[in-house]
Motif scaffolding. Structure first.
Motif, PDB file in Angstrom:
ATOM      1  N   LYS A 112       0.809  -1.220   0.000  1.00  0.00           N
ATOM      2  CA  LYS A 112       0.000   0.000   0.000  1.00  0.00           C
ATOM      3  C   LYS A 112       0.846   1.275   0.000  1.00  0.00           C
ATOM      4  N   LYS A 113       2.152   1.153   0.321  1.00  0.00           N
ATOM      5  CA  LYS A 113       3.007   2.333   0.434  1.00  0.00           C
ATOM      6  C   LYS A 113       4.361   2.044  -0.190  1.00  0.00           C
ATOM      7  N   TYR A 137       3.236  -1.483   3.808  1.00  0.00           N
ATOM      8  CA  TYR A 137       1.807  -1.593   4.138  1.00  0.00           C
ATOM      9  C   TYR A 137       1.322  -0.467   5.037  1.00  0.00           C
ATOM     10  N   THR A 142      -1.033   2.822  -4.562  1.00  0.00           N
ATOM     11  CA  THR A 142       0.048   2.815  -3.581  1.00  0.00           C
ATOM     12  C   THR A 142       0.482   4.244  -3.262  1.00  0.00           C
ATOM     13  N   GLU A 143       0.651   4.519  -1.975  1.00  0.00           N
ATOM     14  CA  GLU A 143       0.921   5.886  -1.504  1.00  0.00           C
ATOM     15  C   GLU A 143       2.416   6.094  -1.286  1.00  0.00           C
TER      16      GLU A 143
END
Lengths: 155, 155, 155
Positions: free
Chosen positions: A9-10, A155, A52-53
């Motif tokens: 996610k990151k 994450y 995704t950040e």
């Protein structure tokens, strides 16, 4: 469908170079210089999942399993210039593409390679490239050295 | 026991070859040709878990972490023939064994290599081989090319 | 924070060597000799998570995804001596560091390399080294052989 491996996610983009008394220690020290030396990198090839950040201040818990795209070069030739670069091409609404490069060249040349590689990857997929995040590092070898660039996913 | 990484439940076998303007782009384009270019391959060595189901139409979500056994060759020698093959040896009731091969040879030779490798792996384990699924690809290099074969594992 | 990949809780240290009729079969057979031939190794670099428990009798379910730090050498030169070693440096209260080495040398030399590499990794991190667990294997090549050493991480 059974649950699979969780999709990251990151991410951040990093690079580092270092000397060491052995090739693997030089690699280890380059990882430390890039702030990813105390985790377990799992090498991946190499897509930024949709949504995704970007988080440049991510703290990775020691010993974590961290999916990471990376490139590196190790040299034992004193005086040689080595470089590594890693970059992410970002689309507006879909996934991104990660490219890595390393060689006996300047950081500027490694960065230019990454830009071209990302442009080709987007063109080949028929996707519009809206941004790139690239990190590169250059190092003159003293004895045994490693230059490394990476995109850790988290994450 | 704490839960570990989830064991894959499905698989397919694939192969692809492509040109690119750099070695990594050729690799990326070969992944796309093999329908696995938009995920994050995690390289594994190389067992088909017991009960894993063959699913040739699997759709992998972009950016997913996909455990994959693969072999590839990159060539920058115009006119050279390169091939890659990947195969699964299947037992009746237990796990299977995955083998990969790549080289400067025909797809037929790469396929024959995989067959021999799988037979040896089964003989060495005292297991009965009941089936093999193999994919191979052959490519004549124009400028910079990659031939790749893979067994993606999924859920 | 979304859940990520689970951090391993157990480990052991192992080594094995074997002949095979192809390089990949030699690798496969060395994995079997090291008791890790029937799982899916995911290569990691290479930290022992804090609190990880040493368990030399770990049984890994066939086909499992097993994060593993490993080093290996494959040789096709009859008569050549090859060795691989893998080791864990352990701290009192924090994470550990895993190092791997392989080369055309004796197991004793490979083991000495690992010791030096672990000492450097701890010194570089300013951590106190309280113990090392190292396994090494040496093999004289008959035809095609692999020597491998590994630290599998598990749950």
């Amino acid at each position: 469908m059974a649950p699979g491996l969780p999709t990251p996610k990151k991410y951040f983009v990093t690079a580092g170079a270092a000397e060491g008394s052995t090739p693997l220690n030089a690699f280890d020290n380059a990882l430390l210089a890039a702030r990813i030396g105390n985790v377990n990198l799992i090498r991946v090839s190499s897509i930024l999942p949709p949504g995704t950040e970007f988080d440049p201040n991510l703290e990775l818990p020691p010993g974590s399993l961290v999916p990471t795209a990376y490139g590196y070069i190790i040299s034992t030739t004193p005086g040689e210039i080595i470089s590594a670069a890693c970059g992410v091409g970002i689309s507006r609404e879909s996934f991104g593409v990660i490219m890595e490069f390393s060689g006996k060249c300047t950081a500027q040349e490694a960065r230019a390679q990454i830009e071209n590689m990302i442009r080709e990857a987007f063109a080949r997929r028929g996707m519009e490239l809206v941004d790139m995040k690239i990190e590169a590092v250059e190092h003159e070898v003293k004895r045994i050295a490693c230059a490394l660039a990476a995109v850790p996913l988290w994450y």
